[in-house]
Write an enzyme that holds these catalytic residues in place. Sequence first.
Site, mmCIF file in Angstrom:
data_model
loop_
_atom_site.group_PDB
_atom_site.id
_atom_site.type_symbol
_atom_site.label_atom_id
_atom_site.label_comp_id
_atom_site.label_asym_id
_atom_site.label_seq_id
_atom_site.Cartn_x
_atom_site.Cartn_y
_atom_site.Cartn_z
ATOM 1 N N LYS A 1 -1.497 19.208 -11.404
ATOM 2 C CA LYS A 1 -0.195 18.809 -10.866
ATOM 3 C C LYS A 1 -0.411 17.739 -9.798
ATOM 4 O O LYS A 1 -0.489 18.025 -8.607
ATOM 5 C CB LYS A 1 0.533 20.037 -10.297
ATOM 6 C CG LYS A 1 2.034 19.973 -10.507
ATOM 7 C CD LYS A 1 2.691 21.306 -10.269
ATOM 8 C CE LYS A 1 4.190 21.167 -10.295
ATOM 9 N NZ LYS A 1 4.757 20.973 -11.639
ATOM 10 N N GLU B 1 4.071 17.670 -24.011
ATOM 11 C CA GLU B 1 5.144 18.219 -23.170
ATOM 12 C C GLU B 1 6.072 17.098 -22.774
ATOM 13 O O GLU B 1 5.962 15.984 -23.283
ATOM 14 C CB GLU B 1 4.557 18.958 -21.962
ATOM 15 C CG GLU B 1 3.713 18.111 -21.036
ATOM 16 C CD GLU B 1 3.339 18.855 -19.753
ATOM 17 O OE1 GLU B 1 4.162 19.604 -19.204
ATOM 18 O OE2 GLU B 1 2.214 18.660 -19.288
ATOM 19 N N ARG C 1 -3.392 27.219 -9.251
ATOM 20 C CA ARG C 1 -3.240 25.927 -9.925
ATOM 21 C C ARG C 1 -3.499 24.785 -8.954
ATOM 22 O O ARG C 1 -4.086 23.768 -9.308
ATOM 23 C CB ARG C 1 -1.836 25.838 -10.542
ATOM 24 C CG ARG C 1 -1.679 24.703 -11.525
ATOM 25 C CD ARG C 1 -0.405 24.829 -12.333
ATOM 26 N NE ARG C 1 0.782 24.755 -11.477
ATOM 27 C CZ ARG C 1 2.027 24.958 -11.909
ATOM 28 N NH1 ARG C 1 2.245 25.273 -13.179
ATOM 29 N NH2 ARG C 1 3.046 24.873 -11.087
HETATM 30 C C1 LIG Z 1 5.267 21.617 -12.747
HETATM 31 C C2 LIG Z 1 5.183 21.158 -14.159
HETATM 32 C C3 LIG Z 1 5.610 21.964 -15.240
HETATM 33 C C4 LIG Z 1 6.299 23.291 -15.050
HETATM 34 O O1 LIG Z 1 5.472 24.245 -14.465
HETATM 35 P P1 LIG Z 1 6.093 25.559 -13.786
HETATM 36 O O2 LIG Z 1 4.913 26.218 -13.179
HETATM 37 O O3 LIG Z 1 6.703 26.362 -14.859
HETATM 38 O O4 LIG Z 1 7.101 25.090 -12.799
HETATM 39 C C5 LIG Z 1 5.423 21.482 -16.524
HETATM 40 N N1 LIG Z 1 4.873 20.263 -16.751
HETATM 41 C C6 LIG Z 1 4.472 19.458 -15.748
HETATM 42 C C7 LIG Z 1 3.882 18.141 -16.067
HETATM 43 C C8 LIG Z 1 4.608 19.884 -14.422
HETATM 44 O O5 LIG Z 1 4.218 19.066 -13.436
#
Ligand SMILES: *Cc1c(COP(=O)(O)O)cnc(C)c1O
Length: 343
Positions: A184, A220, A82
Amino acid sequence: MEKKDIDWGNLGFSYIQTDQRYVSNYKDGAWDEGVMTTDGNVVINECAGVLQYSQSCFEGLKAYTTEDGRIVTFRPDLNAERMEQSAVRLQMPVFPKERFLEAVDKVVAANAAYVPPYGSGATLYLRPYMFGSDAVIGVKPADEYQFRLFATPVGPYFKGGAKPITIRVCDYDRAAPHGTGHIKAGLNYAMSLYAITEAHAQGFDENMYLDAATRTKVEETGGANFLFVTKDNKVVTPKSNSILPSITRRSLMVVAREYLGLEAEEREVYFDEVKDFAECGLCGTAAVISPVGKIVDHGKEICLPSGMEKMGPVTRKLYDTLTGIQMGRIQAPEGWIREIKIG
Ligand SMILES: *Cc1c(COP(=O)(O)O)cnc(C)c1O
């Protein structure tokens, strides 16, 4: 190895400096070999690319002690992949997956005294990140970058059990279609701070973001993906190109299908359907699943049948199974657990 004298059960989610971190610098088109250092400070030029145009991305994962005393991480290869996607989208050099995994192993091993004991509920949170480090004033990608990975012990996300939270439908957008919602990047968080501060001031725990183009579909929250359960026990998660692909959510979909024998589908979820769901949860590394009890849309309340006292039954099973896999109480699928060799 003697553990640090820390009250593990009462740790919060805040930064505590640990002994060692990993640093690698990118210059003249190549990453250097990387070092472990005790220096917790970053010294960069006042005009560094990250400080001017926010060229940075990050990851988050945990190391913890299993029931039989091993120290492990959960699917760190997916964090590496990722971060690669994030780097590409931000015009940054990719930090190779094998080196990412090696950095995880080294930082956990060097800070093994900070890995909380089994049963404490606490974990060692790992934060890999990368940023443009040389001076950039005209808008362009930096020429030099730093990859860094530090560790900090964090407490159990829910002290005294997971209580359902209340969220609101947010009037601000998190991510544009074809934007950066799927990576991210710190920039996605910078612009969410205003919205979350407003939500907290109004008494809500989190924001539910809708799709920016039509405002009819569920995306989300600021930092966690949604997972819903229908009244006939089907697990549903929103599909969108502007959602960050949560590793926890992807893992829970596998748990639903392979361990619990439930149907699990990733599809567009219209906000209009939400009132018909039986359960709702937020998925992410920090809490695994936070149950949602109530969703408020401009004064109109949707109260999930699972209520405000405890997790819904399917959410509970998903949570118990995934945490069981992580803690070594339940057999993990091939490749999900990476054991860290200490010493
Ligand atoms: C990090 C993150 C998540 C959760 O991802 P995980 O890999 O399960 O920790 C969900 N949404 C956003 C916007 C994120 O930055």
